[in-house]
Structures are given as structure tokens and as C-alpha cells.
Write an enzyme that holds these catalytic residues in place. Structure first.
Site, PDB file in Angstrom:
ATOM      1  N   CYS A   1      -4.255   5.722 -16.860  1.00  0.00           N
ATOM      2  CA  CYS A   1      -5.681   5.502 -17.104  1.00  0.00           C
ATOM      3  C   CYS A   1      -6.346   6.701 -17.778  1.00  0.00           C
ATOM      4  O   CYS A   1      -7.072   6.558 -18.770  1.00  0.00           O
ATOM      5  CB  CYS A   1      -6.397   5.144 -15.803  1.00  0.00           C
ATOM      6  SG  CYS A   1      -6.162   6.329 -14.459  1.00  0.00           S
TER       7      CYS A   1
ATOM      8  N   GLY B   1      -1.668  -4.134  -4.168  1.00  0.00           N
ATOM      9  CA  GLY B   1      -2.372  -2.885  -4.446  1.00  0.00           C
ATOM     10  C   GLY B   1      -3.643  -3.120  -5.234  1.00  0.00           C
ATOM     11  O   GLY B   1      -3.981  -4.249  -5.604  1.00  0.00           O
ATOM     12  N   TYR B   2      -4.340  -2.034  -5.527  1.00  0.00           N
ATOM     13  CA  TYR B   2      -5.597  -2.156  -6.259  1.00  0.00           C
ATOM     14  C   TYR B   2      -5.372  -2.704  -7.670  1.00  0.00           C
ATOM     15  O   TYR B   2      -6.137  -3.559  -8.137  1.00  0.00           O
ATOM     16  CB  TYR B   2      -6.299  -0.806  -6.335  1.00  0.00           C
ATOM     17  CG  TYR B   2      -6.811  -0.302  -5.008  1.00  0.00           C
ATOM     18  CD1 TYR B   2      -7.387  -1.160  -4.079  1.00  0.00           C
ATOM     19  CD2 TYR B   2      -6.736   1.049  -4.687  1.00  0.00           C
ATOM     20  CE1 TYR B   2      -7.854  -0.697  -2.859  1.00  0.00           C
ATOM     21  CE2 TYR B   2      -7.207   1.527  -3.474  1.00  0.00           C
ATOM     22  CZ  TYR B   2      -7.759   0.654  -2.569  1.00  0.00           C
ATOM     23  OH  TYR B   2      -8.225   1.129  -1.370  1.00  0.00           O
TER      24      TYR B   2
ATOM     25  N   ASN C   1     -10.763   2.799 -14.477  1.00  0.00           N
ATOM     26  CA  ASN C   1      -9.337   3.097 -14.370  1.00  0.00           C
ATOM     27  C   ASN C   1      -8.500   1.884 -13.969  1.00  0.00           C
ATOM     28  O   ASN C   1      -7.322   1.794 -14.322  1.00  0.00           O
ATOM     29  CB  ASN C   1      -9.097   4.231 -13.367  1.00  0.00           C
ATOM     30  CG  ASN C   1      -9.680   3.935 -11.997  1.00  0.00           C
ATOM     31  OD1 ASN C   1     -10.900   3.824 -11.845  1.00  0.00           O
ATOM     32  ND2 ASN C   1      -8.840   3.814 -10.986  1.00  0.00           N
TER      33      ASN C   1
END
Length: 339
Positions: A147, A10-11, A306
């Protein structure tokens, strides 16, 4: 020291990999992904092309390491906690599983199964070094806040500590699309997302109890999806309950963040970049905080990336402390301008 990433495709997993591949002490030896098992990291994270020959491994073949970072979806880390505790001396979780201590709030925002997780949450030190540095130095389990919650907490906690918050705080948060992860869905479809300002969390956002837990204020939060990929900006409206001058607010922030390696105070009276903007923080582990005020209101503004300070960077910063390493290790990139 050996480190692994659980949920590396994932990111957030990609940002963890980027930071750990450049870390002077933490050596990334494993990143797991069911879908990409056996494929090189750049299959999911093209920016990592040429950074080594590490390939994704099956999550079932997790090795014993010194530090395990988990970027699994909500609920999955908690379900494997017993097993994972035997895989690493230090666990760093970036999911919501062990963020909230209040069972009622956990149930309301994450369902009935979250009540048991709330009971176990006090065993996890919050991954907010600016507030919990001493506890992090002896931590073996860390839970990194959300975040937008991180941005709001860092903006509001000094005002609360200085007695400059009276009543509810109105928190207006703006976030880019990467905060939704890399799983496709209608809300992230380009024709629906691009050039929009979509208010998707007008009331009752799940970060409200996180902000209350760490900043000691009651936050009433609204979240807007903005046409950006990365970045969070929070604008918080605070009623101080008494006359407060600019110098007193400055003193509150300077007292809280003097010497902090990743918090910068940005409140210029002139110029183009007078208050924090997330764009120039992209890729960095900084949180910029500023404010303005009038006779009965303080407007606090904070910004961060974030995926870094709001996730992977905060996790690495916290792990550095727990491992007895210099806090800035692997996190010195200052951001870019212009972008």
C-alpha cells in the site's frame, strides 16, 4: 465469472468480499477461513451483514473458479502456487511473495526462501494499472504492490520520467493501524497505539526496493504509525537537479495520469484541503496526488486507503483489466466527507 478469496477473514479479505459482493460481473462464490469455517461472512466482517448467505469454507475445499484472489500471509501463497494454478485461470496475489524481482533485496527483507520467489516474480504482472495496463490485459498472474509502495510509486514515477529526480528521494510515509492486519500484538494494543506517532520503520523499509523497481528512483523511506485505522499518506522530498517550475511539474503529472479513472491531482493554492488527505478517500479506490515546490525542491504528496487502492481495490481493478471488463467495475464509490 466466478471468483474466490483465499484468506477471507482478514481486513484485506473483508474488503475484497465487500467489493466483489457489489461487483456487476465477478460473482463471489467462496471465501476461505480455517478459524471461521461454516460461519457467515459477517462473523468476521460485520459490515457485510445482510449482503447474502455466503459462509466461510475450509481452504482445503477450494473450488475451481475464474479468478482467485489470495490474501494469505507472506509465504503461504507461494507454497501453494502449483496447486492454486489448477484452481483458477487468473491468480491475483496480495502478499509480498512475488513483488520483488531482485534476489538480494528479497533475501534482505523476506529471508532466504524469498530468493526462489524472486526468480518466479517476473511471471507476475504488477497490479499497478497506471503503469502496467497493457500487460495486465493479458495477465494470468498478478502481484499487487504494498500500500505505501503504491502511494509512493504513483507520486514519484511521473517526476522520474520527466527527468525531475536527481539523487535519493526521501519518503516519509504515515499509515493507520489496519495496515498491520487483524492479528493482535503488543504494537497494536490500544493503550500503546492510540494517540501515538510511532516511528517504527526509520531506515531500510521493505518497500524501498519496490519503489525503486517501479518508479526508477532510490527511495530512503521512513514509516510512522499514526492514530488512525485506515489510510496512507506519503510525503516525498525530491531534488530535481535543475530549476523546475510549477507548470513543468503539473505537465509531468497530467501527462502521466490524464484519463486515469482512479488518480486525482490535488494541488490547490488556497482552501482547507490543498493537498491529498487519506481520510476522505476511505472506502474508495482513488489515489490523490499533489505537490508544492520551492527553488530547489519538489514535495510530492499522495494519499490512499491502504485496504482499497493499496490492496483489495487495486486487485479488483487489475483483475477487471485481465478479465476484459470495464476497469471501474465494482469500484465507483468516491469516498466520504466529512468523516
Amino acid at each position: 465469472m466466478r471468483a474466490s478469496i483465499l484468506g477471507g477473514a482478514g481486513y484485506v479479505g473483508g474488503e475484497l468480499a465487500r467489493l466483489l459482493l457489489g461487483h456487476p460481473v465477478l460473482d463471489l462464490v467462496q471465501a476461505t477461513s480455517r478459524r471461521h469455517t461454516g460461519k457467515p461472512l459477517h462473523t468476521a466482517h460485520p459490515n457485510l451483514r445482510g449482503t447474502g448467505d455466503l459462509a466461510f469454507t475450509d481452504p482445503a475445499r477450494l473450488e475451481r473458479v475464474d479468478v482467485l484472489f489470495s490474501a494469505l500471509p507472506h509465504g503461504e501463497f507461494a507454497a501453494r502456487l502449483g496447486e492454486l494454478s489448477e484452481r483458477a485461470a487468473l491468480l491475483v496475489d496480495l502478499s509480498p511473495d512475488f513483488r520483488l524481482h531482485d534476489p538480494a533485496a528479497a533475501r534482505r527483507h523476506y529471508g532466504p526462501g524469498a530468493v526462489d520467489r524472486a526468480a518466479g516474480a517476473p511471471a507476475f504482472v504488477p497490479g499497478l494499472p497506471e503503469l502496467y495496463r497493457d500487460r495486465l490485459r493479458t495477465a494470468d498472474r498478478i502481484a499487487v504492490p504494498g500500500c505505501m509502495a503504491t502511494a509512493a510509486i504513483l507520486a514519484l514515477r511521473p517526476l522520474a520520467d520527466a527527468g525531475l529526480v536527481d539523487g535519493d528521494v526521501l519518503v516519509d510515509a504515515r499509515t493507520g493501524s489496519s495496515g498491520s492486519g487483524n492479528t493482535p500484538g503488543p504494537a497494536g494494543h490500544h493503550p500503546e497505539r492510540a494517540s501515538t506517532l510511532r516511528v517504527y520503520g526509520p531506515v531500510g523499509h521493505r518497500h524501498e526496493p519496490e519503489i525503486a523497481q517501479h518508479a526508477g528512483v532510490r527511495a530512503r523511506m521512513t514509516v510512522t504509525a499514526v492514530p488512525a485505522v485506515r489510510g496512507v499518506q506519503v510525503v516525498a522530498q525530491v531534488r530535481p537537479g535543475r530549476a523546475a517550475g510549477r507548470a513543468e511539474v503539473w505537465d509531468a503529472y497530467r501527462k502521466a495520469y490524464a484519463g486515469e479513472p482512479f488518480v486525482r491531482l490535488v494541488a490547490q493554492r488556497q482552501g482547507l484541503h490543498r493537498l491529498p488527505e487519506p481520510r476522505m478517500l476511505l472506502g474508495s479506490n482513488h489515489c490523490d496526488i499533489g505537490f508544492d515546490l520551492d527553488e530547489d525542491r519538489i514535495v510530492a504528496v499522495s494519499a490512499l486507503d491502504n485496504l482499497v487502492k493499496g490492496a483489495a481495490g487495486g486487485a479488483v481493478q487489475s483483475a477487471n483489466l485481465a478479465a476484459g471488463l470495464p476497469e471501474r467495475s465494482g469500484l465507483t464509490f468516491p469516498g466520504l466527507h466529512p468523516m
